[in-house]
Design a protein around this motif. Structure first.
Motif, mmCIF file in Angstrom:
data_model
loop_
_atom_site.group_PDB
_atom_site.id
_atom_site.type_symbol
_atom_site.label_atom_id
_atom_site.label_comp_id
_atom_site.label_asym_id
_atom_site.label_seq_id
_atom_site.Cartn_x
_atom_site.Cartn_y
_atom_site.Cartn_z
ATOM 1 N N THR A 133 -0.829 0.055 -1.712
ATOM 2 C CA THR A 133 -1.718 0.972 -2.425
ATOM 3 C C THR A 133 -1.188 1.230 -3.821
ATOM 4 O OG1 THR A 133 -0.534 2.869 -1.489
ATOM 5 C CG2 THR A 133 -2.505 2.120 -0.319
ATOM 6 N N THR A 191 2.038 -4.343 5.868
ATOM 7 C CA THR A 191 0.815 -3.884 6.519
ATOM 8 C C THR A 191 -0.197 -3.325 5.533
ATOM 9 O OG1 THR A 191 1.811 -1.713 6.928
ATOM 10 C CG2 THR A 191 2.041 -3.384 8.656
ATOM 11 N N ASN A 192 0.289 -2.856 4.379
ATOM 12 C CA ASN A 192 -0.643 -2.274 3.417
ATOM 13 C C ASN A 192 0.046 -2.155 2.064
ATOM 14 O OD1 ASN A 192 -2.991 -1.121 2.440
ATOM 15 N ND2 ASN A 192 -2.409 0.956 3.038
#
Length: 299
Positions: free
Chosen positions: A154, A151-152
């Motif tokens: 970083t 989903t992500n």
């Protein structure tokens, strides 16, 4: 520093780790290697050239096992620019530790990291950073994992203080959401059907002892088998997971259906025995009245 994610090989809840293949590219400036400062030229050399020059002692802090690909040659490359800029790239597969929180399993979201650090050079010697910020990470968008969705992702960096000094550590964090579809068909739906099957015994005649007992025991054993199969894919952790609560409730339903028949059977046959004893006593009293003498029963 740049990273390209080639593939996710596996994610293991039992071992608390995950495996992926990466392209790692490192960039630095070494004026001693400048051969044409004013010319925009580059020379691509084999990975063995890295043994002849200074290279960063980069390692993965949360690594369990890694290997460098060597088909057909070692997957390493050195690209030297005229002004002394060096690009050092390699392709490798690594298994990294990922401590997972399984309280909400299988409705959970996990955070797994890639942690890059210099082994010997402190912050006074080497300044490690992502080359182009978030754009330094590529290849994530095309990754497909059977049980998870990324989903992500970083990036960030921290300074880690150890006994030998302070070191710069770069992080790439993946946010992984577990897909529920597999568990719906393999765990949730079968459990629902087993519970509904245990309720069939309520419509079977209470005198059909063998049928009701066999059905009750079968549903209990089936729930036990499903629970064992689910636990075999998980580590031996002490806290309660979401799927444990669901399986325990289903087990209570099927076990209660079996106990319901035991209670009905005991109540029915107990009442029938009392009724039979009362009827027998009444018959004896009637016989005594008719014969005008007591009748003794031998047991």
């Amino acid at each position: 520093m740049e990273l390209q994610v080639a593939s996710f090989e596996a994610i293991s809840e039992v071992n608390m780790d995950y495996t992926l293949t990466l392209y790692l590219r490192q960039y630095w400036q070494d004026d001693r290697l400048a051969f044409a400062p004013d010319a925009n030229v580059q020379i691509t050399l084999s990975g063995d050239f890295a043994n002849q020059i200074w290279v960063p002692d980069t390692f993965l802090a949360n690594d369990k096992h890694s290997f460098l690909h060597d088909v057909t040659e070692k997957n390493k490359m050195v690209r030297l620019s005229g002004d002394g800029s060096v690009e050092y790239g390699m392709r490798f597969t690594t298994t990294l530790a990922c401590m997972m929180d399984l309280h909400y399993y299988p409705l959970d979201t996990q955070n797994c990291t890639v942690e890059i650090e210099s082994y010997g050079y402190t912050t006074n010697d080497v300044d490690m950073s992502w080359k182009n910020g978030q754009a330094s990470i590529t290849g994530v968008q095309g990754i497909e994992i059977p049980q998870f969705t990324i989903t992500n992702h970083t990036i960030y960096n921290i300074t880690v203080s150890l006994a030998t000094g302070a070191y710069q550590r770069l992080f790439l964090k993946f946010t992984l959401k577990r897909n529920i579809g597999y568990f719906v068909f393999q765990t949730y739906l079968p459990c629902i059907l087993i519970v509904m099957l245990s309720w069939v015994s309520f419509w079977i005649n209470h005198e059909a002892t063998s049928a009701r007992v066999a059905l009750g025991i079968t549903t209990v054993l089936t729930m036990t088998t499903i629970s064992t199969g689910v636990r075999s894919n998980l580590p031996r952790i002490s806290y309660v997971k979401a799927i444990d609560i669901y399986l325990v409730k289903c087990f209570v339903f099927v076990f209660a259906a079996l106990l319901e028949y035991a209670l009905v059977n005991y109540t029915y046959w107990g009442a029938r025995a009392k009724k039979k004893a009362k009827k027998y006593k009444q018959e004896i009293n009637v016989a005594e009245i008719r014969t005008n003498r007591p009748i003794y029963s031998v047991s």
